[in-house]
Enzyme design. Sequence first.
Site, PDB file in Angstrom:
ATOM      1  N   ALA A  84      17.294  24.377 -27.876  1.00 38.32           N
ATOM      2  CA  ALA A  84      17.671  25.314 -28.950  1.00 38.32           C
ATOM      3  C   ALA A  84      19.190  25.291 -29.129  1.00 38.32           C
ATOM      4  O   ALA A  84      19.790  24.233 -29.204  1.00 38.32           O
ATOM      5  CB  ALA A  84      17.142  26.703 -28.653  1.00 38.32           C
ATOM      6  N   SER A  85      19.810  26.461 -29.144  1.00 39.18           N
ATOM      7  CA  SER A  85      21.250  26.518 -29.438  1.00 39.18           C
ATOM      8  C   SER A  85      22.134  25.999 -28.312  1.00 39.18           C
ATOM      9  O   SER A  85      23.339  25.829 -28.515  1.00 39.18           O
ATOM     10  CB  SER A  85      21.654  27.948 -29.794  1.00 39.18           C
ATOM     11  OG  SER A  85      21.291  28.236 -31.129  1.00 39.18           O
ATOM     12  N   CYS A  86      21.552  25.711 -27.149  1.00 41.17           N
ATOM     13  CA  CYS A  86      22.350  25.054 -26.100  1.00 41.17           C
ATOM     14  C   CYS A  86      22.744  23.644 -26.528  1.00 41.17           C
ATOM     15  O   CYS A  86      23.634  23.030 -25.937  1.00 41.17           O
ATOM     16  CB  CYS A  86      21.575  25.003 -24.786  1.00 41.17           C
ATOM     17  SG  CYS A  86      21.394  26.606 -23.981  1.00 41.17           S
ATOM     18  N   LYS A  88      24.312  23.037 -29.104  1.00 36.45           N
ATOM     19  CA  LYS A  88      25.616  23.138 -29.771  1.00 36.45           C
ATOM     20  C   LYS A  88      26.736  22.523 -28.935  1.00 36.45           C
ATOM     21  O   LYS A  88      27.690  21.959 -29.470  1.00 36.45           O
ATOM     22  CB  LYS A  88      25.933  24.597 -30.099  1.00 36.45           C
ATOM     23  CG  LYS A  88      25.136  25.162 -31.274  1.00 36.45           C
ATOM     24  CD  LYS A  88      25.552  26.592 -31.583  1.00 36.45           C
ATOM     25  CE  LYS A  88      24.927  27.111 -32.876  1.00 36.45           C
ATOM     26  NZ  LYS A  88      23.475  27.268 -32.815  1.00 36.45           N
TER      27      LYS A  88
END
Length: 259
Positions: A84-86, A88
Amino acid sequence: MMKYLFSNLKAKTLFLFLIIGNISFAQSRIQKIDQLLDSLYLQQKFNGNILIAEKGEIIYNRSYGIANEATKEKLNQQSIFELASCSKQFTAMGIVILKEKGKLDLNDKISKYIPELSMYGEISIKNLLHHTGGLPDYMPMMDTIWDKSKIATNNDIINIFSKYKPKVLFEPNTKHEYSNTGYALLATIIERASGLTYADFLKKNIFKPLKMKKSFVYNRRLSPKQIKNYAFGYLFIKSQNKYILPDEYEKTKMVYWLD
């Protein structure tokens, strides 16, 4: 000689006592960690893998729960998780790699690589990296205008912003606000500056050099494929007393069309 032997024996005894004491202390900590995580798991508040390292040494490594609710496959130390947003942090690293290769400058305006968004001329790559660009989040906006039978790509997000031209939430560098939009655009900048797909760029420049053999970019809904030992990301819905995929829950089903 006898004095030396006696002193040495005391030293060895003390050393052995310290070792036993450290082992006992370590075991006590591990027991407390076990108790905490066992409790959370039994309350259905935790499902996943835990690894704790101290001074470069792994002191705790354990799996809790299910990787696939349909097959009841259990999580294990080799399970492949959705980040997921990890992800980024890998996007940011990709941008820095391109900077070091001379393919872009952090002060470049995003319109240099995404001319479709020239109306946001003051926003720089650095702004996107630092969440200081001011662009509104694409997800709530697309939730009202996007055909939810289709999965949106980054190019779709760019086209929506180009067409509707939503106003910035604040001027660049005047405020910090977490931005999914910014990192979607950074992924596109990586592609346009490198000439590679986002997936191929990360594989070539990050995963392969660092020998991250089980890390890869995967669009599960857009391009599904069989992946061994894959851990699905679930939500626990208290009212239903079960774990379900976010695709199946009204409040989070936007993940289906924004992969």
